[in-house]
Design a protein around this motif. Structure first.
Motif, PDB file in Angstrom:
ATOM      1  N   VAL A   1      64.846 -26.887  21.807  1.00 53.27           N
ATOM      2  CA  VAL A   1      64.254 -26.106  21.091  1.00 53.27           C
ATOM      3  C   VAL A   1      65.564 -26.397  19.620  1.00 53.27           C
ATOM      4  O   VAL A   1      65.000 -26.060  18.552  1.00 53.27           O
ATOM      5  CB  VAL A   1      63.479 -25.084  21.034  1.00 53.27           C
ATOM      6  N   GLY A   2      66.753 -26.873  20.392  1.00 47.50           N
ATOM      7  CA  GLY A   2      67.360 -26.746  19.673  1.00 47.50           C
ATOM      8  C   GLY A   2      68.402 -25.473  18.986  1.00 47.50           C
ATOM      9  O   GLY A   2      68.648 -25.483  17.898  1.00 47.50           O
ATOM     10  N   GLN A   3      67.844 -24.780  19.688  1.00 41.32           N
ATOM     11  CA  GLN A   3      69.444 -23.052  19.361  1.00 41.32           C
ATOM     12  C   GLN A   3      70.364 -23.400  20.307  1.00 41.32           C
ATOM     13  O   GLN A   3      69.953 -23.143  21.532  1.00 41.32           O
ATOM     14  CB  GLN A   3      67.489 -22.612  19.504  1.00 41.32           C
ATOM     15  N   GLY A   4      71.055 -22.056  19.650  1.00 41.47           N
ATOM     16  CA  GLY A   4      72.750 -22.187  20.807  1.00 41.47           C
ATOM     17  C   GLY A   4      72.486 -21.148  21.457  1.00 41.47           C
ATOM     18  O   GLY A   4      72.063 -19.854  21.254  1.00 41.47           O
ATOM     19  N   GLN A   5      73.308 -20.064  22.275  1.00 43.90           N
ATOM     20  CA  GLN A   5      73.332 -19.174  23.135  1.00 43.90           C
ATOM     21  C   GLN A   5      74.719 -18.735  22.519  1.00 43.90           C
ATOM     22  O   GLN A   5      75.597 -18.886  22.358  1.00 43.90           O
ATOM     23  CB  GLN A   5      72.864 -19.703  24.536  1.00 43.90           C
ATOM     24  N   PRO A   6      74.812 -16.845  22.228  1.00 37.77           N
ATOM     25  CA  PRO A   6      75.853 -16.797  21.797  1.00 37.77           C
ATOM     26  C   PRO A   6      76.656 -16.847  22.930  1.00 37.77           C
ATOM     27  O   PRO A   6      76.553 -15.679  24.169  1.00 37.77           O
ATOM     28  CB  PRO A   6      75.065 -15.241  22.063  1.00 37.77           C
ATOM     29  N   TRP A   7      77.421 -17.545  23.139  1.00 35.00           N
ATOM     30  CA  TRP A   7      78.482 -17.918  24.566  1.00 35.00           C
ATOM     31  C   TRP A   7      79.197 -16.790  24.710  1.00 35.00           C
ATOM     32  O   TRP A   7      80.006 -16.429  26.171  1.00 35.00           O
ATOM     33  CB  TRP A   7      79.244 -19.632  24.448  1.00 35.00           C
TER      34      TRP A   7
END
Lengths: 48, 289
Positions: free
Chosen positions: B147-153
């Motif tokens: 859905v085009g969302q990143g993660q807090p890596w």
């Protein structure tokens, strides 16, 4: 006056900080931070 | 008096950690605080999912905003970082960070061979900048889900502060969360345990080598309102400051090193009082005059 001159870089940074904070509030970034902070962050606690 | 000054920093750290993590009910119930103060970032690495946390972690908030659907840049969190950086630089790390406090306390445990630095320190100290750029900025912005969302890596794969202050207490007091434990928690626990054990032998290994927040604040050390200067007339380059510095900084050469957390040990150790702040406290200045 020498206090201002001696700390010119710090004061410029502080001025930019205040402008950035104001712009962040206007863009409602505070709401994104708030929404994230009031729900348990699964990534932060190691549950993915 | 010297002993008292040594303890003042510990008390400030304890008091600040207690003030910013004062929601005691969260620890008892396995929940987190949901009040309005969570709009505001605290200066140190203090996970917002810690049951007691009353504010938000700046690194977590940074990733939360840049991985949101609407914003890929955060004026708000960068504004906070600029504000604390310009005022204090890495004084925040030395005095106001709860994970720094934990490492300080662990380093007080007697150990036969305390290390001044880890082997490869010269290279390892740049790792925190790589983590800042890679895990806090680039990966959250570029690795997106369907859905085009990143993660807090950084929070997800590295942050030991989140594991210690949020993961362990929440999982201990919240049975449904225990049921969801997996490899990620094991990985994060491994990072935490290694860092905690290492802290007994080496002073603040996380702050020195891994912390992206320390990397940011360190950049402000040379310009912050709270910064050091060396009185060249008084300094004999005896090396007492470096000997006292647990981060092994040659203070007489680089009084505003990006590694300095402003603990003040060097100032207390200098036999000639050659290390001073650029902007001394007005009350002290009056007394000296």
């Amino acid at each position: 006056m020498s206090f201002l001159r001696r700390n010119r870089a710090a004061f410029i940074t502080l001025a930019v900080a205040i402008l950035f904070l104001a712009q962040g509030v206007l863009r409602e970034e505070t709401q994104i931070v708030f929404r994230k902070a009031v729900n348990i962050c699964m990534e932060c606690i190691g549950l993915g | 008096m010297g002993k008292l000054r040594e303890h003042i920093r510990t008390w400030v750290q304890l008091l600040f950690a207690a003030l910013t993590n004062g929601y005691a009910a969260g620890f008892a119930n396995g929940t987190i605080y949901k009040g309005a103060s969570k709009l505001v970032c605290v200066p140190g690495l203090n996970c917002y999912s810690c049951p007691g946390a009353l504010g938000s972690c700046p690194i977590g908030s940074f990733q939360a905003v840049i991985t949101s659907r609407t914003n890929k840049f955060t004026f708000y969190v960068i504004g906070f970082l600029l504000l604390f950086g310009a005022l204090f630089g890495r004084l925040v790390c030395g005095w106001l960070c709860p994970f720094g406090l934990v490492q300080d306390l662990l380093h007080k445990i007697p150990f036969p061979k305390k290390l001044r630095r880890l082997p490869g320190d010269r290279v390892l100290k740049y790792l925190k900048y790589i983590i800042l750029i890679g895990f806090v900025i680039v990966l959250p912005l570029t690795v997106l889900d369907i859905v085009g969302q990143g993660q807090p890596w950084f929070c997800k794969y590295i942050c030991p502060s989140g594991t210690l202050f949020a993961g362990i207490p929440l999982i201990a007091s919240n049975p449904p969360l225990r049921a969801a434990l997996g490899w990620l928690f094991t990985w994060k626990m491994a990072i935490l345990v290694v860092l905690l054990v290492l802290s007994v032998a080496v002073y603040r290994p996380f702050c020195r080598y891994l912390c992206p927040l320390g990397a940011i604040y360190g950049l402000f050390n040379p310009i912050a309102l709270y910064r050091f200067r060396i009185d060249a007339e008084k300094c004999t380059q005896c090396g007492a400051c470096r000997h006292a510095c647990k981060l092994d900084i040659s203070v007489w050469e680089t009084p505003n090193s990006a590694e300095c957390i402003r603990c003040g040990d060097c100032r207390r150790a200098c036999p000639r009082g050659a290390i001073d702040t650029v902007n001394p406290c007005p009350v002290k200045r009056k007394k000296d005059a």
